[in-house]
Design an enzyme around this catalytic site. Sequence first.
Site, short mmCIF file in Angstrom:
data_model
loop_
_atom_site.label_atom_id
_atom_site.label_comp_id
_atom_site.label_asym_id
_atom_site.label_seq_id
_atom_site.Cartn_x
_atom_site.Cartn_y
_atom_site.Cartn_z
N GLY A 118 0.79 -1.32 0.04
CA GLY A 118 -0.06 -0.07 -0.03
C GLY A 118 0.94 1.14 0.02
N ILE B 174 -6.63 -3.89 2.62
CA ILE B 174 -8.04 -4.37 2.55
C ILE B 174 -8.80 -2.82 3.01
CG2 ILE B 174 -7.72 -6.50 3.81
CD1 ILE B 174 -8.27 -5.17 6.75
N ASP B 175 -7.86 -1.74 3.26
CA ASP B 175 -8.65 -0.59 3.79
C ASP B 175 -9.05 0.22 2.54
OD1 ASP B 175 -7.48 -1.42 6.19
OD2 ASP B 175 -5.59 -0.03 6.16
O1 F6P Z 1 -4.01 -1.64 7.16
C1 F6P Z 1 -4.34 -2.80 7.05
C2 F6P Z 1 -4.61 -2.88 8.59
O2 F6P Z 1 -5.43 -4.19 8.51
C3 F6P Z 1 -5.58 -1.99 9.39
O3 F6P Z 1 -6.82 -1.89 8.73
C4 F6P Z 1 -5.29 -1.98 10.52
O4 F6P Z 1 -5.59 -0.80 11.31
C5 F6P Z 1 -4.08 -2.52 10.60
O5 F6P Z 1 -3.76 -3.06 9.34
C6 F6P Z 1 -3.58 -3.36 11.66
O6 F6P Z 1 -2.25 -3.78 11.59
P1 F6P Z 1 -1.66 -5.02 12.54
O7 F6P Z 1 -1.70 -6.21 11.67
O8 F6P Z 1 -0.04 -4.64 12.59
O9 F6P Z 1 -2.32 -5.50 13.63
#
Ligand code: F6P
Length: 457
Positions: free
Chosen positions: A108, A131-132
């Site tokens: 991303g 996914i965002d």
């Molecule tokens: O950017 C993708 C994402 O899944 C976000 O939606 C979420 O805030 C973050 O990553 C969570 O990150 P981690 O995998 O480090 O818990």
Amino acid sequence: MKRIAILTAGGDTPALNATIFGAVQKANELGIEVYGLIKGFGGMISPQLPHVRLNPLFSTIPELDPCQGGTLIGASRTYIDSNDKKQLQSVAARMERLKIDGLICIGGDGTINGMQPLSEHFPCVLAPKTIDNDLGLNYIDEPNEWVKDENDAIHDGYRHSSTRDAVSLGEIVNYVTPGYATAVFVVAQSIERIRTTAESHRRIAIVEVMGRDSGYIALGAAYGQPDMILIPEVELDYPKVIRRVRELYDMQKHVVIVVGEGVQDAEGQLGAKSKSVDPAGNILFSGAAERLAEILIKELGDDYFRKNQRHDEAKSAVFTRKVGHTQRGGRPILFDRFYGAQLGGEAVEILNRKQNNHLATLNWTEEFGFTTGQLSANKLRDQWGTIHAREVHPSLYSEQRFQPSELGRQYFAPIFKNAIGYEDMEAIKSHLFSQDNLLTRYQSFNVEMQKRIQYLD
Ligand code: F6P
């Protein structure tokens, strides 16, 4: 190009293997060798540069299954420090020793930033994933609308206000990113399932979904028919929110609310922001649903629930759930598999044309449907060089109804109309309750891939 490398960076999405698969298939066609670099940019920093050959003799290794979520080459949120010239040079030297002519990064916005300094040493192309659904633009000149504002803590000292009343769907740059459709699929199902408990037990369910500062996942949750959707792009107006909760609760004795994890009020983000333990020090969002629950409990009060013998106290009526990492995991649905693979293939073609610091994009028009294209990564940057997460444009959301607007519904239609394949349903049917699952342990691709890993020294 004779040999290229590929890596997956940032958080995983269900479409990563499909994207790698599409890239490898295209490389097979073009007679290009593909080396997978282990654990994203982290692997490049390692002096041994761990890698695997993904298409020996131009045939894809059997472990690479586009239907499997995650990434068989591993991912990390480690990024190369653009100010560390020594590190950059040693990475470039290692890539040269491995005879790599170009690099594809699947990721991303953080990954584009990580790729930028490397693109000064060898051609780099990004295949998008998140996914965002926040990698892209509502229209091409959107980056110019960001201004610096020291007081805006939410966007790290930047502020954005759209100059457009509405977006034209055909203009959206990178309409949707691989991984998003599967995340919405999981979230919509979770909403449907949580409804049952809320409805039966006269409760108010608050479901927190991922997406950071972007409300796309929350908005897509509309497919699960929540009563209210709160997105980070629209500041919470508590009296309005509470009024709507009461109306709904009075009428149907329960309410289901979806909140994007980055949702904010006049004071700022509702949830806590903390630094993750990964090397990028990425921001983690947590607790928006809990905070909203506290506010609803206080504002609605115990008497409101007691008066109709629905609950003894507000505290027992309001509950929160986080969909969490399940929304990023598991088998990708057809839309993500198909377009992830297309974007992987497109990235190889862009690299093969020796275009540097570009990204493959997935665009949509009424006339042609989805098509892949390309964009210079710099087109995503504002005048200070920053890439901002794409926001849900105000015209896609109805603040009155807390639901997608008419345009929002139109936006979703091409993505989700045929997003689930017949074989996705078949896979559930044949796999989940297979007796074999009771007898055999999960077979991790990490075990098989470990046997294939090679090192420089
Ligand atoms: O950017 C993708 C994402 O899944 C976000 O939606 C979420 O805030 C973050 O990553 C969570 O990150 P981690 O995998 O480090 O818990």
